[in-house]
Design an enzyme around this catalytic site. Structure first.
Site, mmCIF file in Angstrom:
data_model
loop_
_atom_site.group_PDB
_atom_site.id
_atom_site.type_symbol
_atom_site.label_atom_id
_atom_site.label_comp_id
_atom_site.label_asym_id
_atom_site.label_seq_id
_atom_site.Cartn_x
_atom_site.Cartn_y
_atom_site.Cartn_z
ATOM 1 N N LYS A 1 0.834 -1.206 0.000
ATOM 2 C CA LYS A 1 0.000 0.000 0.000
ATOM 3 C C LYS A 1 0.875 1.266 0.000
ATOM 4 C CE LYS A 1 -4.360 1.432 0.783
ATOM 5 N NZ LYS A 1 -5.640 0.977 0.399
ATOM 6 N N LYS B 1 -12.447 1.245 -10.536
ATOM 7 C CA LYS B 1 -12.897 2.563 -10.961
ATOM 8 C C LYS B 1 -11.707 3.470 -11.260
ATOM 9 C CE LYS B 1 -16.942 4.964 -9.730
ATOM 10 N NZ LYS B 1 -17.957 5.153 -8.723
ATOM 11 N N LYS C 1 -7.092 -5.751 -12.513
ATOM 12 C CA LYS C 1 -8.323 -5.960 -11.770
ATOM 13 C C LYS C 1 -9.313 -4.841 -12.121
ATOM 14 C CE LYS C 1 -9.375 -6.006 -6.943
ATOM 15 N NZ LYS C 1 -9.010 -6.083 -5.558
HETATM 16 P P1 ADP Z 1 -12.305 -2.058 -0.396
HETATM 17 O O1 ADP Z 1 -13.710 -1.716 0.015
HETATM 18 O O2 ADP Z 1 -11.835 -3.380 0.157
HETATM 19 O O3 ADP Z 1 -11.312 -0.973 -0.271
HETATM 20 P P2 ADP Z 1 -13.089 -1.779 -3.134
HETATM 21 O O4 ADP Z 1 -13.868 -0.550 -2.839
HETATM 22 O O5 ADP Z 1 -12.067 -1.738 -4.198
HETATM 23 O O6 ADP Z 1 -12.323 -2.372 -1.916
HETATM 24 O O7 ADP Z 1 -14.099 -2.942 -3.415
HETATM 25 C C1 ADP Z 1 -15.127 -3.357 -2.578
HETATM 26 C C2 ADP Z 1 -15.237 -4.864 -2.611
HETATM 27 O O8 ADP Z 1 -15.273 -5.324 -3.961
HETATM 28 C C3 ADP Z 1 -14.037 -5.554 -1.960
HETATM 29 O O9 ADP Z 1 -14.513 -6.680 -1.254
HETATM 30 C C4 ADP Z 1 -13.186 -5.984 -3.107
HETATM 31 O O10 ADP Z 1 -12.444 -7.155 -2.864
HETATM 32 C C5 ADP Z 1 -14.232 -6.253 -4.188
HETATM 33 N N1 ADP Z 1 -13.655 -5.983 -5.509
HETATM 34 C C6 ADP Z 1 -13.212 -4.798 -5.972
HETATM 35 N N2 ADP Z 1 -12.767 -4.909 -7.240
HETATM 36 C C7 ADP Z 1 -12.925 -6.203 -7.596
HETATM 37 C C8 ADP Z 1 -12.650 -6.957 -8.773
HETATM 38 N N3 ADP Z 1 -12.140 -6.405 -9.865
HETATM 39 N N4 ADP Z 1 -12.948 -8.281 -8.773
HETATM 40 C C9 ADP Z 1 -13.477 -8.857 -7.681
HETATM 41 N N5 ADP Z 1 -13.757 -8.219 -6.527
HETATM 42 C C10 ADP Z 1 -13.492 -6.902 -6.475
#
Ligand code: ADP
Length: 331
Positions: A114, A200, A197
């Site tokens: 991170k 956004k 992955k």
């Molecule tokens: P977080 O809330 O953990 O900071 P995000 O806002 O990026 O993460 O995403 C919210 C949830 O969606 C998390 O559980 C994350 O693992 C899942 N997620 C995000 N992007 C992807 C992806 N491309 N494929 C699968 N799961 C995802």
């Protein structure tokens, strides 16, 4: 007695297909077996949203929670709330910081990654980012959740939460249950660039709440097989991300799509159209519900207000128990 789940998402605004297939769908399903507490974790968002951009947090929360509710998170059976609305979590975070050695935090594998991602060094990184897993632990144990759904990569965070709980319980007596990780085998969904992955921030995503036209236009921009230059070239579904997405949205036609792509019977344009049509069909009810909920004045406010009130009851009880045990109670 049913177990209690805590899970949070940072308020990133409208969710995308990756969030849905990788997390939200699971949240909806967990409700039948657990008492679920779902939180928009806005304090966590402050690790990388500072100054003027914090204006985006509130609208982002609203858009995200609308997605949750439209997807089937049920505020009557689950507690749905915003992390900062229950201030007790910040007090518990402060208390847990006192029993958490720095070494434990520096060892968390996601920490170094991170720091690198955020172009920071160990000198410039904020104290809050180092303590991120302590805030996560506070979220979980303030509500005495015993189960936390996580992907493999999050396991070190839960292990750390358990260590903090053990240390606290040793020092002050049995107060918190040790949370257990419930490892989810949720897929990681690649973005439209076919490399990273879906996310956004990389602008390689498809929002759940897009209109049908937006969905079609967006899917058209996706990378497919770079060696398929002409319509008559056979495609290679195994390296094509559109095909991966077809597995979720056209599972009944997968063999047919494979055959027609590898024999150049369909080109990438038709393949993408089939995918977009199916996404639109599968999300039609979700989108309709989302519009209805968005049109109901004060509905979100009411859901989040009720959720915070329910969460606060649990939080206050836990915190006064903690303060009593630490000889910090006001009585
Ligand atoms: P977080 O809330 O953990 O900071 P995000 O806002 O990026 O993460 O995403 C919210 C949830 O969606 C998390 O559980 C994350 O693992 C899942 N997620 C995000 N992007 C992807 C992806 N491309 N494929 C699968 N799961 C995802």
């Amino acid at each position: 007695m049913r177990g209690r789940i805590f899970s949070g998402m940072r308020p990133s605004g409208r969710l995308h297909l990756g969030n849905y297939l990788g997390a939200l769908q699971n949240w909806v399903d967990l409700q039948s077996d657990y008492e679920c507490i779902y939180s928009a974790v806005d304090v966590h968002a402050l690790t990388d949203m500072q100054g003027d951009v914090t204006k985006e947090i509130k609208p982002n929360i609203n858009e995200m929670v609308l997605d949750w509710l439209a997807a089937g998170v049920d505020p009557d059976s689950s507690i749905v709330f915003v992390q900062s609305h229950v201030r007790e979590v910040m007090i518990l975070h402060s208390i847990l910081s006192m029993v958490t050695p720095m070494g434990w935090l520096m060892r968390v594998p996601t920490f170094k990654e991170k720091v690198r991602q955020m172009h920071e060094t160990e000198e410039t990184v904020s104290y809050g980012l180092v303590g991120y897993p302590v805030l996560m632990t506070s979220d979980i144990i303030l509500y005495k959740a015993d189960t936390v759904p996580v992907g493999e990569d999050q396991l070190p965070h839960i292990e750390l939460a358990r260590e903090i709980v053990r240390r606290f319980n040793n020092l002050y007596g049995e107060t918190f249950p040790e949370p257990q990780a419930k490892v989810t085998n949720n897929p990681v969904i690649l973005g439209l660039d076919g490399k990273n992955k879906m996310s956004k921030s990389l602008q390689n995503h498809v929002e759940l709440a897009y209109s049908e036209e937006e969905t079609i236009a967006r899917i058209r921009t996706a990378f497919t097989d770079p060696e398929r230059l002409k319509r008559s070239d056979p495609g290679r579904p195994e390296i094509c991300n559109i095909y991966t997405l077809q597995k979720y949205f056209n599972s009944d036609k997968l063999d047919e799509i494979y055959r027609r792509c590898t024999s150049a019977d369909i080109g990438c344009v038709e393949d993408k159209q089939m995918l977009a049509d199916s996404i639109n069909e599968k999300l039609a009810d979700f989108r309709e519900r989302r519009r209805e909920l968005a049109d109901r004045t004060d509905y979100l406010e009411q859901v989040l207000g009720d959720g915070a009130a329910k969460a606060r009851l649990i939080a206050q009880e836990t915190l006064s128990e903690v303060l009593d045990r630490m000889n910090l109670s006001v009585r």
